[in-house]
Write a protein that holds these residues in place. Structure first.
Motif, PDB file in Angstrom:
ATOM      1  N   CYS A  73       0.802  -1.229   0.000  1.00  0.00           N
ATOM      2  CA  CYS A  73       0.000   0.000   0.000  1.00  0.00           C
ATOM      3  C   CYS A  73       0.836   1.281   0.000  1.00  0.00           C
ATOM      4  N   GLU A  74       2.026   1.234   0.591  1.00  0.00           N
ATOM      5  CA  GLU A  74       2.804   2.458   0.767  1.00  0.00           C
ATOM      6  C   GLU A  74       4.033   2.556  -0.140  1.00  0.00           C
ATOM      7  N   VAL A  75       4.516   1.426  -0.639  1.00  0.00           N
ATOM      8  CA  VAL A  75       5.760   1.429  -1.411  1.00  0.00           C
ATOM      9  C   VAL A  75       5.519   1.123  -2.893  1.00  0.00           C
ATOM     10  N   LEU A  76       4.764   0.076  -3.177  1.00  0.00           N
ATOM     11  CA  LEU A  76       4.658  -0.424  -4.549  1.00  0.00           C
ATOM     12  C   LEU A  76       3.778   0.393  -5.497  1.00  0.00           C
ATOM     13  N   PRO A  77       2.669   1.020  -5.045  1.00  0.00           N
ATOM     14  CA  PRO A  77       1.752   1.638  -6.019  1.00  0.00           C
ATOM     15  C   PRO A  77       2.395   2.582  -7.031  1.00  0.00           C
ATOM     16  N   PRO A  78       3.255   3.535  -6.640  1.00  0.00           N
ATOM     17  CA  PRO A  78       3.860   4.387  -7.676  1.00  0.00           C
ATOM     18  C   PRO A  78       4.767   3.619  -8.623  1.00  0.00           C
ATOM     19  N   MET A  79       5.395   2.565  -8.115  1.00  0.00           N
ATOM     20  CA  MET A  79       6.244   1.726  -8.968  1.00  0.00           C
ATOM     21  C   MET A  79       5.395   0.964  -9.982  1.00  0.00           C
ATOM     22  N   LEU A  80       4.248   0.470  -9.522  1.00  0.00           N
ATOM     23  CA  LEU A  80       3.353  -0.265 -10.412  1.00  0.00           C
ATOM     24  C   LEU A  80       2.691   0.666 -11.418  1.00  0.00           C
ATOM     25  N   ALA A  81       2.463   1.911 -11.034  1.00  0.00           N
ATOM     26  CA  ALA A  81       1.910   2.894 -11.976  1.00  0.00           C
ATOM     27  C   ALA A  81       2.881   3.124 -13.125  1.00  0.00           C
ATOM     28  N   ARG A  82       4.167   3.237 -12.804  1.00  0.00           N
ATOM     29  CA  ARG A  82       5.166   3.438 -13.863  1.00  0.00           C
ATOM     30  C   ARG A  82       5.281   2.202 -14.748  1.00  0.00           C
ATOM     31  N   PHE A  83       5.126   1.024 -14.152  1.00  0.00           N
ATOM     32  CA  PHE A  83       5.172  -0.208 -14.942  1.00  0.00           C
ATOM     33  C   PHE A  83       3.998  -0.259 -15.911  1.00  0.00           C
ATOM     34  N   ARG A  84       2.804   0.103 -15.427  1.00  0.00           N
ATOM     35  CA  ARG A  84       1.616   0.092 -16.287  1.00  0.00           C
ATOM     36  C   ARG A  84       1.727   1.121 -17.407  1.00  0.00           C
ATOM     37  N   ASP A  85       2.351   2.251 -17.119  1.00  0.00           N
ATOM     38  CA  ASP A  85       2.571   3.248 -18.175  1.00  0.00           C
ATOM     39  C   ASP A  85       3.411   2.663 -19.299  1.00  0.00           C
ATOM     40  N   ALA A  86       4.406   1.870 -18.921  1.00  0.00           N
ATOM     41  CA  ALA A  86       5.321   1.290 -19.911  1.00  0.00           C
ATOM     42  C   ALA A  86       4.739   0.038 -20.571  1.00  0.00           C
ATOM     43  N   HIS A  87       3.866  -0.674 -19.848  1.00  0.00           N
ATOM     44  CA  HIS A  87       3.344  -1.953 -20.367  1.00  0.00           C
ATOM     45  C   HIS A  87       1.837  -2.017 -20.119  1.00  0.00           C
ATOM     46  N   PRO A  88       1.060  -1.207 -20.822  1.00  0.00           N
ATOM     47  CA  PRO A  88      -0.385  -1.140 -20.562  1.00  0.00           C
ATOM     48  C   PRO A  88      -1.135  -2.425 -20.890  1.00  0.00           C
TER      49      PRO A  88
END
Length: 208
Positions: free
Chosen positions: A18-33
Motif C-alpha cells: 500500500c505504501e511502497v509499490l503503487p507508484p512503482m506499479l503505476a510506472r510499470f503500467r505506463d510502460a506496459h499497458p
C-alpha cells in the motif's frame, strides 16, 4: 510483443503493497499497458511453489529451492510519532521512558517483530498501549497521533510530518527481496515486472 500481454500476480506485505509499490506499479503500467497486474496483500509469505503468485516482495530471505531470489538491500526501521502526539505527551529521552508512553505494536501475531532480529525477542505484547496485527491499522494509528510506532524510513520520508523517536538508540533493518519461481524466468511479462521492481526498489532504498 507477447511479453507485453497477459497477467502477472504479485504478493507483498500490507505496508509494502500500500505504501511502497503503487507508484512503482503505476510506472510499470505506463510502460506496459497490456499487462494486467494482480496484487495480493498478506503478511504471510505466499508459497510461490504452489503458484499462489508469480512474484513476491519479501522482507525475509526465502528458504525454498526452485526460487529465483534477488536481494535488493536493507530497509531501515525506526520509531516515529505524529506531532499531535508529541505536543500532548512529549518525546521519550531514553528507551526506559517508552514505558510511560503509548507504544503501537502487535496483538496476537508477533511474527513481524521476530523478523527484526534479536532485540525484538524481548518485546512482549503487554508493552503496547495500542495493539493490532494489521500493519496498516498500526500505521494509521501512528499518523493519527495514537502513539509511538515503528515505520520504515523509506515510508516515513513520504510523510514528513512524522517525528523520529530515539533514532540513535532504536533502529532495525529489514532485508528486501524480490522472488519468483525459476520456471517463470522465461516468461517475458513476469521477467519484465521482476526486473522493474528490482530496479525501483533499489532506488527506493538508496534514497535517504
Amino acid at each position: 510483443a507477447i511479453a507485453d500481454r497477459g497477467t502477472v500476480r504479485l504478493t507483498a506485505s500490507e505496508m509494502v503493497g500500500c505504501e511502497v509499490l503503487p507508484p512503482m506499479l503505476a510506472r510499470f503500467r505506463d510502460a506496459h499497458p497490456g499487462i494486467t497486474l494482480e496484487l495480493a496483500l498478506s503478511n504471510r509469505n505466499e508459497d510461490l511453489l504452489r503458484r499462489e503468485a508469480d512474484i513476491a516482495v519479501r522482507m525475509v530471505r526465502p528458504r525454498q529451492k526452485s526460487l529465483v531470489a534477488r536481494r535488493i538491500g536493507k530497509s531501515p526501521v525506526g520509531l516515529f510519532a505524529h506531532p499531535r502526539y508529541v505536543e500532548r505527551y512529549g518525546l521519550p529521552k531514553t528507551v526506559a521512558d517508552l514505558e510511560t508512553h503509548c507504544v503501537i505494536g502487535f496483538d496476537r501475531d508477533p511474527q513481524p517483530f521476530r523478523s527484526l532480529g534479536t532485540m525484538p525477542r524481548q518485546i512482549a505484547r503487554e508493552m503496547f498501549g495500542f495493539r493490532s496485527d494489521s500493519d496498516l491499522a498500526q500505521f494509521s494509528a501512528l499518523k493519527s497521533g495514537v502513539g509511538i510506532g515503528g515505520c520504515q524510513y523509506g515510508i516515513a520520508r513520504r510523510h514528513p510530518e512524522l517525528v523520529p523517536v530515539l533514532a540513535r538508540m532504536i533502529r532495525f533493518e529489514l532485508d528486501v527481496w524480490v522472488v519468483m519461481h525459476e520456471d517463470m524466468r522465461a516468461t517475458g511479462r513476469v521477467r519484465l515486472l521482476f526486473d522493474h521492481l528490482a530496479s525501483e526498489l533499489t532506488a527506493f532504498l538508496r534514497t535517504r
